[in-house]
Write a protein that holds these residues in place. Structure first.
Motif, mmCIF file in Angstrom:
data_model
loop_
_atom_site.group_PDB
_atom_site.id
_atom_site.type_symbol
_atom_site.label_atom_id
_atom_site.label_comp_id
_atom_site.label_asym_id
_atom_site.label_seq_id
_atom_site.Cartn_x
_atom_site.Cartn_y
_atom_site.Cartn_z
ATOM 1 N N SER A 1 -90.008 -15.541 -10.199
ATOM 2 C CA SER A 1 -89.131 -15.425 -11.382
ATOM 3 C C SER A 1 -88.201 -14.240 -11.147
ATOM 4 C CB SER A 1 -89.974 -15.238 -12.643
ATOM 5 O OG SER A 1 -90.809 -16.357 -12.846
ATOM 6 N N ALA A 2 -87.199 -14.478 -10.320
ATOM 7 C CA ALA A 2 -86.404 -13.387 -9.744
ATOM 8 C C ALA A 2 -85.219 -12.952 -10.595
ATOM 9 C CB ALA A 2 -85.908 -13.798 -8.357
ATOM 10 N N ARG A 3 -84.916 -13.694 -11.670
ATOM 11 C CA ARG A 3 -83.787 -13.306 -12.522
ATOM 12 C C ARG A 3 -84.328 -12.585 -13.762
ATOM 13 N NH1 ARG A 3 -78.847 -14.983 -12.054
ATOM 14 N NH2 ARG A 3 -79.423 -16.907 -10.983
ATOM 15 N N ILE A 4 -83.928 -11.326 -13.925
ATOM 16 C CA ILE A 4 -84.435 -10.525 -15.040
ATOM 17 C C ILE A 4 -83.277 -9.887 -15.796
ATOM 18 C CG2 ILE A 4 -86.703 -10.068 -14.031
ATOM 19 C CD1 ILE A 4 -85.664 -7.417 -12.987
ATOM 20 N N LYS A 5 -83.480 -9.693 -17.111
ATOM 21 C CA LYS A 5 -82.443 -9.109 -17.968
ATOM 22 C C LYS A 5 -83.030 -7.912 -18.705
ATOM 23 C CE LYS A 5 -80.112 -13.562 -18.579
ATOM 24 N NZ LYS A 5 -79.675 -14.604 -19.529
ATOM 25 N N GLY A 6 -82.282 -6.805 -18.671
ATOM 26 C CA GLY A 6 -82.778 -5.589 -19.304
ATOM 27 C C GLY A 6 -81.655 -4.707 -19.789
ATOM 28 N N ILE A 7 -81.968 -3.403 -19.903
ATOM 29 C CA ILE A 7 -80.987 -2.453 -20.437
ATOM 30 C C ILE A 7 -80.932 -1.179 -19.600
ATOM 31 C CG2 ILE A 7 -81.172 -3.271 -22.825
ATOM 32 C CD1 ILE A 7 -83.016 -0.820 -23.316
ATOM 33 N N ASN A 8 -79.788 -0.520 -19.642
ATOM 34 C CA ASN A 8 -79.603 0.797 -19.047
ATOM 35 C C ASN A 8 -80.301 1.823 -19.947
ATOM 36 O OD1 ASN A 8 -78.389 3.416 -18.531
ATOM 37 N ND2 ASN A 8 -76.836 2.334 -17.324
ATOM 38 N N ILE A 9 -81.177 2.644 -19.346
ATOM 39 C CA ILE A 9 -81.941 3.607 -20.142
ATOM 40 C C ILE A 9 -81.017 4.583 -20.873
ATOM 41 C CG2 ILE A 9 -83.532 5.574 -19.980
ATOM 42 C CD1 ILE A 9 -85.088 4.082 -17.880
ATOM 43 N N GLU A 10 -79.935 5.009 -20.215
ATOM 44 C CA GLU A 10 -79.035 5.994 -20.816
ATOM 45 C C GLU A 10 -78.133 5.399 -21.891
ATOM 46 O OE1 GLU A 10 -76.762 7.882 -17.796
ATOM 47 O OE2 GLU A 10 -78.474 8.804 -16.795
ATOM 48 N N SER A 11 -77.486 4.303 -21.565
ATOM 49 C CA SER A 11 -76.441 3.777 -22.459
ATOM 50 C C SER A 11 -76.895 2.619 -23.333
ATOM 51 C CB SER A 11 -75.251 3.304 -21.622
ATOM 52 O OG SER A 11 -75.622 2.171 -20.839
ATOM 53 N N ASN A 12 -78.060 2.048 -23.000
ATOM 54 C CA ASN A 12 -78.562 0.862 -23.704
ATOM 55 C C ASN A 12 -77.719 -0.384 -23.407
ATOM 56 O OD1 ASN A 12 -80.859 0.258 -25.289
ATOM 57 N ND2 ASN A 12 -79.554 -0.201 -27.051
ATOM 58 N N GLY A 13 -76.822 -0.273 -22.418
ATOM 59 C CA GLY A 13 -76.000 -1.418 -22.026
ATOM 60 C C GLY A 13 -76.815 -2.480 -21.318
ATOM 61 N N LYS A 14 -76.372 -3.732 -21.435
ATOM 62 C CA LYS A 14 -77.109 -4.854 -20.844
ATOM 63 C C LYS A 14 -76.949 -4.882 -19.319
ATOM 64 C CE LYS A 14 -76.861 -7.823 -24.922
ATOM 65 N NZ LYS A 14 -76.399 -9.133 -25.453
ATOM 66 N N MET A 15 -77.998 -5.317 -18.637
ATOM 67 C CA MET A 15 -77.980 -5.448 -17.184
ATOM 68 C C MET A 15 -78.790 -6.679 -16.781
ATOM 69 S SD MET A 15 -77.219 -4.629 -14.092
ATOM 70 C CE MET A 15 -76.347 -3.072 -14.360
ATOM 71 N N GLU A 16 -78.222 -7.471 -15.890
ATOM 72 C CA GLU A 16 -78.938 -8.611 -15.311
ATOM 73 C C GLU A 16 -79.106 -8.363 -13.821
ATOM 74 O OE1 GLU A 16 -78.193 -13.350 -14.435
ATOM 75 O OE2 GLU A 16 -77.509 -12.520 -16.354
ATOM 76 N N MET A 17 -80.306 -8.608 -13.323
ATOM 77 C CA MET A 17 -80.577 -8.410 -11.900
ATOM 78 C C MET A 17 -81.200 -9.662 -11.294
ATOM 79 S SD MET A 17 -82.037 -4.511 -11.655
ATOM 80 C CE MET A 17 -81.010 -3.105 -12.172
ATOM 81 N N LEU A 18 -80.894 -9.870 -10.028
ATOM 82 C CA LEU A 18 -81.511 -10.946 -9.258
ATOM 83 C C LEU A 18 -82.196 -10.317 -8.055
ATOM 84 C CD1 LEU A 18 -81.925 -14.006 -8.718
ATOM 85 C CD2 LEU A 18 -79.839 -13.926 -7.330
ATOM 86 N N LEU A 19 -83.502 -10.487 -7.965
ATOM 87 C CA LEU A 19 -84.247 -9.956 -6.830
ATOM 88 C C LEU A 19 -83.917 -10.777 -5.596
ATOM 89 C CD1 LEU A 19 -85.696 -8.897 -9.380
ATOM 90 C CD2 LEU A 19 -87.843 -9.119 -8.143
ATOM 91 N N VAL A 20 -83.509 -10.108 -4.530
ATOM 92 C CA VAL A 20 -83.146 -10.792 -3.292
ATOM 93 C C VAL A 20 -84.323 -10.832 -2.329
ATOM 94 C CG1 VAL A 20 -81.620 -10.714 -1.278
ATOM 95 C CG2 VAL A 20 -80.717 -10.194 -3.556
ATOM 96 N N ARG A 21 -84.973 -9.682 -2.126
ATOM 97 C CA ARG A 21 -86.142 -9.657 -1.244
ATOM 98 C C ARG A 21 -86.880 -8.345 -1.421
ATOM 99 N NH1 ARG A 21 -85.521 -6.926 3.887
ATOM 100 N NH2 ARG A 21 -83.505 -5.866 3.974
ATOM 101 N N ASN A 22 -88.167 -8.395 -1.113
ATOM 102 C CA ASN A 22 -88.999 -7.195 -1.117
ATOM 103 C C ASN A 22 -88.833 -6.494 0.234
ATOM 104 O OD1 ASN A 22 -92.488 -6.439 -0.844
ATOM 105 N ND2 ASN A 22 -90.979 -5.316 -2.031
ATOM 106 N N VAL A 23 -88.277 -5.300 0.236
ATOM 107 C CA VAL A 23 -88.044 -4.557 1.473
ATOM 108 C C VAL A 23 -89.362 -4.000 1.996
ATOM 109 C CG1 VAL A 23 -86.840 -2.611 2.518
ATOM 110 C CG2 VAL A 23 -85.710 -3.973 0.735
#
Length: 343
Positions: free
Chosen positions: A65-87
């Motif tokens: 489940s690599a697509r996640i949606k969250g917030i910036n801790i400082e600004s509370n702005g929205k952020m979406e991330m897609l995990l590409v690979r575990n380094v």
């Protein structure tokens, strides 16, 4: 070789937007390389084309489940991330949207604090390297807070995420499904075993590159994406015996084919050995196949490395002719689409 040689027009209505109700009900185009014939079948008919002591090789990777949606801790702005690979360990390569807010040192929260992500580096291609902070199992957390990422050409919402997993998916690590295997059901696999066909599993974790069109004109200038694979000794032994005895090795999907050919290319005798690591093999016309005798695959994107691969396995012009016939006969293309069996 010019990438435009692998282009074709695909009407948008041919792109499958959702899976069929029953996995094995998809169409199957059977392409015979020995006599240059095409047959139109259903995937459940695959068993009629398999012989006792054939070896069917499947990729048992599982999509996270690599697509996640969250917030910036400082600004509370929205952020979406897609995990590409575990380094390594808790370090991941990710894609961020909007990227301009994912600067080094920035921290983001996901799932009401279940996961904290800090950006620690920015790659040349714009992807970020990030440190994940959490308690528990990361994959269980992702299943709670994230969703399985669908390819960009699928616009409809998928109600059941298991339909983007093979029924034999087991090894967590992909961000895209090995879609040739989506047609198999447990019942069909059992029927295949009862006929005396050997079924074995390898692992290749599918990355973003599977969707990426080739962006250079000269194929020799294309840099292939790298993906992690594993092939175990018990699988190696079964496949090598089949090759020595003249039995067919049938690859389910291009990811499986790339894994098998990667390992065989590293051996002196063209056979397999137990192996794991990363592969960036780019199979294009002129390649000498060492292991795979037949291939089960879906219908691929224009100008894609996957279309180039199957053109190497058969013949570019004949593959493009087969694609034209598929379009005329209403075949469904791409991840949730129909299948091709090249024998």
């Amino acid at each position: 070789m010019d990438i435009n040689l692998f282009d074709f027009h695909l009407p948008s209505e041919c792109i499958a937007q959702k899976p069929l109700k029953n996995r094995q009900d998809s169409k199957m185009m059977v392409v015979n390389r020995n006599n240059d014939t095409i047959e139109h079948k259903n995937f459940c008919d695959i068993i009629d084309y398999l012989n006792k002591d054939d070896v069917l090789v499947l990729n048992n990777t599982r999509v996270i489940s690599a697509r996640i949606k969250g917030i910036n801790i400082e600004s509370n702005g929205k952020m979406e991330m897609l995990l590409v690979r575990n380094v390594k360990d808790n370090i991941w390569e990710i894609m961020c949207k909007p990227g301009k807010r994912a600067l080094i040192g920035k921290k983001f929260l996901f799932g009401d604090g279940k996961l904290e992500i800090e950006i620690i580096d920015i790659k040349d291609d714009g992807n970020r390297i990030a440190e994940f902070k959490f308690n528990g199992n990361i994959y269980e957390i992702l299943n709670e807070i994230g969703e399985v990422p669908l390819p960009p050409y699928i616009k409809e919402k998928l109600n059941d995420s298991e339909r983007y997993q093979t029924v034999y998916s087991d090894k967590i690590g992909s961000i895209a499904a090995p879609t040739a295997g989506l047609h198999f059901t447990d019942n069909l696999l059992n029927e295949i075993k009862l006929k005396g066909i050997k079924i074995v599993y390898i692992t290749l974790h599918v990355g973003l590159g599977t969707f990426m069109p080739v962006k250079v004109n000269d194929l020799n200038e294309h840099k292939m994406h790298s993906e992690y694979y594993e092939i175990k000794k018990e699988v190696v032994d079964i496949i090598n015996v089949a090759k020595k005895n003249g039995n067919r090795v049938i690859s389910v999907g291009t990811t499986t084919m790339r894994t098998l050919e990667t390992v065989a290319s590293k051996s002196d005798d063209g056979l397999l050995f137990e192996s794991y690591g990363y592969t960036d093999i780019f199979i294009k016309p002129g390649y000498n196949f060492k292991i795979v005798d037949s291939l089960i695959t879906n219908f691929h994107l224009p100008k894609s490395t996957l279309l180039i691969l199957i053109s190497a396995f058969y013949d570019r012009n004949k593959i493009l002719d087969a694609y034209s016939e598929a379009i005329l006969n209403g075949y469904r293309f791409f991840s949730f689409g129909d299948s091709m069996f090249i024998i």
